[in-house]
Design a protein around this motif. Sequence first.
Motif, PDB file in Angstrom:
ATOM      1  N   PRO A   1      81.584  51.020  17.490  1.00 57.37           N
ATOM      2  CA  PRO A   1      82.571  51.804  18.178  1.00 57.37           C
ATOM      3  C   PRO A   1      82.224  52.066  19.669  1.00 57.37           C
ATOM      4  O   PRO A   1      83.388  51.776  20.397  1.00 57.37           O
ATOM      5  N   ASN A   2      81.104  51.891  20.049  1.00 54.60           N
ATOM      6  CA  ASN A   2      80.713  52.228  21.470  1.00 54.60           C
ATOM      7  C   ASN A   2      80.509  50.647  22.394  1.00 54.60           C
ATOM      8  O   ASN A   2      80.390  50.627  23.420  1.00 54.60           O
ATOM      9  N   HIS A   3      80.835  49.730  21.610  1.00 58.10           N
ATOM     10  CA  HIS A   3      80.693  48.269  22.107  1.00 58.10           C
ATOM     11  C   HIS A   3      81.166  48.303  23.544  1.00 58.10           C
ATOM     12  O   HIS A   3      80.919  47.726  24.393  1.00 58.10           O
ATOM     13  N   VAL A   4      82.425  48.671  23.417  1.00 62.43           N
ATOM     14  CA  VAL A   4      83.252  48.327  24.776  1.00 62.43           C
ATOM     15  C   VAL A   4      82.497  48.718  26.163  1.00 62.43           C
ATOM     16  O   VAL A   4      82.380  48.252  27.086  1.00 62.43           O
ATOM     17  N   PHE A  38      73.500  43.188  25.784  1.00 56.10           N
ATOM     18  CA  PHE A  38      73.068  44.550  26.093  1.00 56.10           C
ATOM     19  C   PHE A  38      73.810  45.557  25.163  1.00 56.10           C
ATOM     20  O   PHE A  38      73.232  46.289  24.340  1.00 56.10           O
ATOM     21  N   ALA A  39      75.167  45.118  24.816  1.00 56.17           N
ATOM     22  CA  ALA A  39      75.809  46.033  23.945  1.00 56.17           C
ATOM     23  C   ALA A  39      75.219  45.791  22.487  1.00 56.17           C
ATOM     24  O   ALA A  39      75.035  46.665  21.819  1.00 56.17           O
ATOM     25  N   ALA A  40      74.682  44.339  22.075  1.00 52.41           N
ATOM     26  CA  ALA A  40      74.511  44.127  20.758  1.00 52.41           C
ATOM     27  C   ALA A  40      73.045  45.023  20.659  1.00 52.41           C
ATOM     28  O   ALA A  40      72.709  45.579  19.572  1.00 52.41           O
ATOM     29  N   ARG A  41      72.068  45.139  21.650  1.00 53.59           N
ATOM     30  CA  ARG A  41      70.885  45.601  21.589  1.00 53.59           C
ATOM     31  C   ARG A  41      70.953  47.272  21.260  1.00 53.59           C
ATOM     32  O   ARG A  41      70.570  47.880  20.680  1.00 53.59           O
ATOM     33  N   ARG A  42      72.200  47.759  22.079  1.00 55.09           N
ATOM     34  CA  ARG A  42      72.317  49.153  22.232  1.00 55.09           C
ATOM     35  C   ARG A  42      72.924  49.411  20.861  1.00 55.09           C
ATOM     36  O   ARG A  42      72.603  50.604  20.292  1.00 55.09           O
ATOM     37  N   ALA A  43      73.686  48.618  19.874  1.00 51.90           N
ATOM     38  CA  ALA A  43      74.012  48.924  18.724  1.00 51.90           C
ATOM     39  C   ALA A  43      72.930  48.509  17.561  1.00 51.90           C
ATOM     40  O   ALA A  43      73.080  48.711  16.381  1.00 51.90           O
TER      41      ALA A  43
END
Length: 199
Positions: free
Chosen positions: A119-122, A174-179
Motif C-alpha cells: 500500500p505504500n508503493h506510490v 526503490f519501491a520494490a526493495r522497500r516492500a
Amino acid sequence: LLVYARKADRVLIVSDGATDEIPDEAKGGAGSGNHGHAGRPGEVGGSAPSGDYSDIRTMPEEIEGVSIVKQRLSGSKLAIGGSSGIAINTSRSAAKIWKNMADYQKKAFQSGWQSSDHPNHVIWHELAHVLAKRADRDYFLSNLNRLDPLFVKMAAKVSRYAGTNGQELVAEIFAARRAGRDLGPDVDNYYDKVLGGPK
C-alpha cells in the motif's frame, strides 16, 4: 483540499465537505501539537516512525526529510515527486483510489504495471524520484530508454512501468526493495552500480 482544524481537544480533517476526526491513538501525547499525522503515543513532539503512507487523511507532512503537500493536481497521477518534495493529488478521482490503496496496489502489481503490491508503493516510488533528483541523477536516468538492450532486460524483471525510462526504473526498484521484494542480483547490481539509485 484538506484543511486541518483543532476543535477543543480533537483534530479534524475537512475534505470536500466531509469531516473526519483523527483517532486518539494517532494524535501523540499532550502538547505534541499534532500536525495531522501520526504522533508518538504518550510523547511530546516528534512523529511516529515509518508506517502507513496509504491514506491521505493521515499522511505525514514529511517522510525521511522530504516534505509532503496535499493539493488538487490535474491529470490522473496519484502523486508527483520533484526536487522540492512530493505532491499528493487530492482530486475527487485520486481520492477514490487513496481510500482503498491496498486494493489498487494489488491490482497494479498483479497486472505487472507496478513492482509491488504494498500500500505504500506510490509514496516510496515518488520518494525515489525526489532522492534521485536531489542526487543530480535525473538527466542521466531520463536518457535511459528502450534503445538500450540492458535497460530493457532489467526493466522487464521489475514492472511494465519501469520500462518507461530510467527514472521510472529507479523508482520502481526503490519501491520494490522497500516492500521487501527480491528482484535478484542482476537487478540489484544494475541499480547500485549503473543507475546509482537511492538507498
